[in-house]
Design a protein around this motif. Sequence first.
Motif, PDB file in Angstrom:
ATOM      1  N   ARG A 153       0.389  38.049  16.088  1.00 63.03           N
ATOM      2  CA  ARG A 153       0.894  36.693  15.889  1.00 63.03           C
ATOM      3  C   ARG A 153       0.958  36.314  14.416  1.00 63.03           C
ATOM      4  O   ARG A 153       0.097  36.693  13.625  1.00 63.03           O
ATOM      5  N   SER A 154       1.966  35.529  14.080  1.00 62.20           N
ATOM      6  CA  SER A 154       2.066  34.982  12.734  1.00 62.20           C
ATOM      7  C   SER A 154       1.045  33.861  12.581  1.00 62.20           C
ATOM      8  O   SER A 154       0.488  33.367  13.561  1.00 62.20           O
ATOM      9  N   THR A 155       0.816  33.446  11.347  1.00 63.17           N
ATOM     10  CA  THR A 155      -0.153  32.367  11.111  1.00 63.17           C
ATOM     11  C   THR A 155       0.285  31.088  11.818  1.00 63.17           C
ATOM     12  O   THR A 155      -0.545  30.380  12.399  1.00 63.17           O
ATOM     13  N   GLU A 157       2.028  30.812  14.559  1.00 61.87           N
ATOM     14  CA  GLU A 157       1.770  30.988  15.995  1.00 61.87           C
ATOM     15  C   GLU A 157       0.287  30.815  16.305  1.00 61.87           C
ATOM     16  O   GLU A 157      -0.087  30.147  17.281  1.00 61.87           O
ATOM     17  N   SER A 197      -2.787  30.384   3.559  1.00 62.56           N
ATOM     18  CA  SER A 197      -1.861  30.656   4.662  1.00 62.56           C
ATOM     19  C   SER A 197      -1.885  29.535   5.694  1.00 62.56           C
ATOM     20  O   SER A 197      -0.850  29.162   6.245  1.00 62.56           O
TER      21      SER A 197
END
Length: 234
Positions: A153-155, A157, A197
């Motif tokens: 998962r991306s940050t 998400e 992030s």
Amino acid sequence: MSEKDALLSTSPWVKAHFLKSEHLHDDDMALLKQLGDEKQYAKGATIIDMGSKGEHMYFMLKGTARLSLLSAEGVEKPVAYVTQGCFLGEESYFHGQPTIYSAVAWEAVKAISLDRKHLKEIISRPGLAHILLNSVSYKSRVLAHQIEDLAFRSTIEKVSRILYCILAETPQGKEKHASIPISQQELAGIAGAHRVSITNAISQLKKDGVIKTAKDGSIIVIDWDKLKEKGFGM
């Protein structure tokens, strides 16, 4: 299980209603109190030290304990938050091997401490055994989703999924404009991401009209459906 419950069961917040421990029989509760000792832990106090071998298991009567991993460089990674009505430390209580996490009182905690010598007596009670099995399996699900977070998962998400789970567990439910009482530093720890992030992800979610931030820094969700879509792709 409803869709909401299925999504919430990926949350690091371990709740009594997922373990069905709010329906714990009076006789089982009486046994825990008879076998164990009631302990009080101030906010920030250590309940379980990293490397301990499960000499004791705890039944949470009040408060929240945070389970965290700690790297050699001192970086902390929260993995679960165990709340009232749940067991704490049951994994090492059964396997007897050193823990790779510590458990600290995230807020003031009152708990029943149970010595390992009572293990057979505890699991001989079907109600307690059922809740303990639920607890271990639920935490395994939580950890599996955290692995998925870190691997795939991306940050944005990850942050969206965490915020969704927190919001849905508040008394306001899915009401718009419900405030989420968690800091960006805590979000960074749960997500396993750098603070920068997290800040960038929060900024993007604000640009997309999903959330906003209050003057005190708390996060306010303004579009529930978008948050769910970003966190779970549905």
